[in-house]
Enzyme design. Structure first.
Site, short mmCIF file in Angstrom:
data_model
loop_
_atom_site.label_atom_id
_atom_site.label_comp_id
_atom_site.label_asym_id
_atom_site.label_seq_id
_atom_site.Cartn_x
_atom_site.Cartn_y
_atom_site.Cartn_z
N ASP A 74 -10.22 -40.90 21.00
CA ASP A 74 -9.53 -39.81 20.64
C ASP A 74 -9.87 -39.67 18.98
O ASP A 74 -8.69 -39.41 18.37
CB ASP A 74 -8.09 -39.86 21.20
CG ASP A 74 -8.01 -39.66 22.49
OD1 ASP A 74 -9.14 -39.00 23.24
OD2 ASP A 74 -6.78 -39.85 23.08
N HIS B 124 -26.96 -54.09 19.88
CA HIS B 124 -25.93 -55.27 20.00
C HIS B 124 -24.53 -54.93 19.73
O HIS B 124 -23.64 -55.81 19.67
CB HIS B 124 -26.42 -56.47 19.15
CG HIS B 124 -25.79 -57.54 19.32
ND1 HIS B 124 -24.77 -58.59 18.59
CD2 HIS B 124 -26.03 -58.38 20.50
CE1 HIS B 124 -24.69 -59.71 19.21
NE2 HIS B 124 -25.26 -59.64 20.30
N LYS C 135 -20.69 -53.77 19.88
CA LYS C 135 -19.55 -53.67 21.18
C LYS C 135 -18.28 -53.07 20.61
O LYS C 135 -17.29 -53.64 20.04
CB LYS C 135 -19.05 -55.32 21.21
CG LYS C 135 -20.27 -56.12 21.74
CD LYS C 135 -20.57 -57.26 20.37
CE LYS C 135 -21.50 -58.20 20.88
NZ LYS C 135 -22.59 -57.87 21.63
#
Length: 547
Positions: A224, A217, A219
């Site tokens: 870099d 779940h 996000k």
């Protein structure tokens, strides 16, 4: 003589038990700088103080002695480089007994700018601004994701639950084409239509499926992380999935950190799910869900601000949410999609009762059947509002002490719903930002939601006509009918679909006073239905939405 030996043995045993040393406060870092940090812990009795440490969990740098000889212990790591991750195991010795910890993970401060940016996809109320106005990006969040991906020079690691926006997959393909090392982890149970649109050469991993797993779940996006320029690394997170509904309809937030330390900490989590540090995933060593370990730093200094970072289910995130609630002095504001945890509700209820009723919440309608919501509503009443602006109240944030800048204003946000699934099974990420400006930005969004939605007057009742109520509504199929009768009487209950077809019927013997009937219609298709109540005096109808 035997009795004497026996008494001596007892005395020696008691003396040995008295010298047993144990850690009473787990190791934690302080004085985090670009060149070092302190590791602190406590024991039940006095003891010596040292750590074994290294740049890997092999602790190859050896032993560092610290300040000890009592029950509090500190070891100083000095001469370090910025944004450097250290592994350390602490030890305290008393007599012949030794107390030790597991291997902890720590990180020095970076040379990055430490800039933090916050965006919301719904309207905000800048009349509550204390100097910096919150920004609504509305439908332009995908453009912002794309712009950040276009900045990537070296690496791009993405862990996303649901992904179906073409502008973003185009940017990822372009990054890959210009030589950026791209790795993608996505939830294996979700549509993720844009995954199929990524260049076939880009390495990708779907989270495992089966009874041992739930959902990936997260996000977050890391850009870099190991750039030689400390002003390149980015961590993007918040509650927002990359779908059209999430950025155009549902209520969400995004928070972006320009910080190399945090980027490297998040990379550790990504690599654990990837199973390796290379471009090639290792499914044998990969860990998801409850198989993950607590393997990342939890304390950072970013732009001079304390930032905490936790991943679920390995890091005990619920305990950190609970302790954050318990730091409140002035007020607590919560915007939440799913709220099932009664321990968190209890903590807020205690604060509400003892501290001037300053607990406020906006929650999604889908959570109204859960114990955490029901418990909290019973205490804070009209301070809890249900989101009705269209789409979902998909945020998972809490603001603490925004109105008391002399306290510790903070925001807790990320992908972690306040649910047992998030705590024990799901892959989730959470950040806690101790900063009054960030707290106020979220407060501007919260107050807009709070003042735009309706309080729940009376406990749980979504609709009420002539003493006939249904709750929760909308529902997942499990709901309660409440009916006040002024006499004992037979009552017929019927549920019909939009075509008028009866899908449920039952006769009950109502008693004078309040009657409640629990129904479970989870086998029906989602949509609108009608609940009909036939008594000797009334024919009552209510509509209900099954989600």
């Amino acid at each position: 003589m035997k009795k004497l030996f026996f008494l001596i043995a007892i005395i020696l045993s008691k003396n040995m038990l008295a010298t047993i040393i144990s850690i009473t406060l787990n190791p934690y870092p302080t004085n985090i700088t670009t060149s070092g940090l302190d590791i602190n812990w406590s024991t039940n009795i006095a003891g010596t103080t040292y750590i074994m440490y290294g740049l890997t969990n092999n602790l190859e740098l050896g032993i560092l002695n610290g300040v000890g000889g009592n029950t509090t212990h500190t070891v100083y790591i000095t001469g370090a480089n910025p944004a450097t991750i250290y592994y350390a195991k602490v030890y305290s010795v008393s007599g012949v007994d030794t107390a030790s910890s597991g291997i902890g993970v720590y990180c020095t401060q970076s040379l990055s700018s430490g800039v933090m940016k916050v965006y919301f996809d719904k309207t905000v109320d800048t009349t509550f601004s204390t100097g910096t106005n919150a920004i609504q990006l509305a439908t332009s969040i995908p453009d912002t994701v794309q712009a950040y991906i276009n900045r990537a020079n070296y690496s791009l690691d993405i862990a996303i639950y649901d992904f179906s926006i073409n502008a973003i997959d185009t940017a990822i393909n372009q990054a890959w084409a210009r030589g950026v090392k791209v790795r993608v982890i996505y939830d294996g149970s979700t549509g993720n239509a844009s995954i199929a649109l990524l260049d076939s050469a880009i390495p990708k991993v779907a989270s495992p499926q089966g009874g041992s797993y739930t959902i990936m779940h997260n996000k977050f996006m890391i850009i870099d992380a190991d750039s030689p320029n400390p002003n390149d690394p980015i961590v993007w997170t918040g509650s927002t999935n990359w779908t059209a509904e999430q950025v155009a309809l549902d209520d969400n937030n995004v928070i972006i950190f320009q910080d190399q330390s945090l980027a490297r900490g998040y990379t550790l989590e990504f690599n654990e799910m990837w199973g390796d540090t290379t471009m090639i995933p290792d499914t044998v060593n990969a860990r998801f869900g409850q198989y993950k370990t607590d393997n990342t730093p939890h304390e950072y200094i970013i732009g001079g601000n304390r930032v905490e970072s936790y991943f679920s289910p390995s890091d005990g995130t619920n305990a950190h949410i609970l302790s954050t609630i318990q730091t409140a002095n002035a007020d607590i504001c919560v915007a939440m999609y799913s709220f099932t945890r009664t321990d968190l509700a209890d903590a807020m209820e205690s604060f509400y009762t003892n501290n001037g009723h300053n607990v406020f919440a906006v929650m999604d309608a889908s959570t109204t059947s859960y114990a955490g919501y029901i418990s909290l509503l019973a205490t804070i009443g009209n301070h809890l509002k249900i989101y009705t602006e269209g789409g979902l109240e998909h945020n998972k944030y809490m603001i603490v002490d925004e109105t008391d800048t002399s306290s510790d204003p903070l925001v807790l946000t990320g992908s972690h719903n306040w649910s047992t699934s998030a705590e024990t099974h799901n892959d989730e990420n959470t950040v806690i930002v101790h900063n009054k400006t960030i707290a106020n930005l979220y407060y501007q969004e919260f107050m807009k939601r709070y003042n735009s939605n309706q309080s729940q007057s009376g406990i749980f009742e979504i609709e009420s006509t002539n003493g006939f109520s249904i709750y929760p509504n909308p529902t997942n199929g499990q709901f309660t009918i409440s009916y006040s009768s002024n006499q004992n009487e037979k009552t017929d209950i019927k549920v019909t679909d939009l075509s008028g077809r009866a899908v449920f019927e039952e006769s009950l013997n109502m008693v004078s006073g309040l009657n409640k009937k629990d129904l479970n219609l989870q086998g029906l298709s989602s949509g609108m239905y009608f609940i009909e109540l036939d008594t000797s005096a009334n024919h009552l109808t209510q509509k209900i939405i099954l989600e």
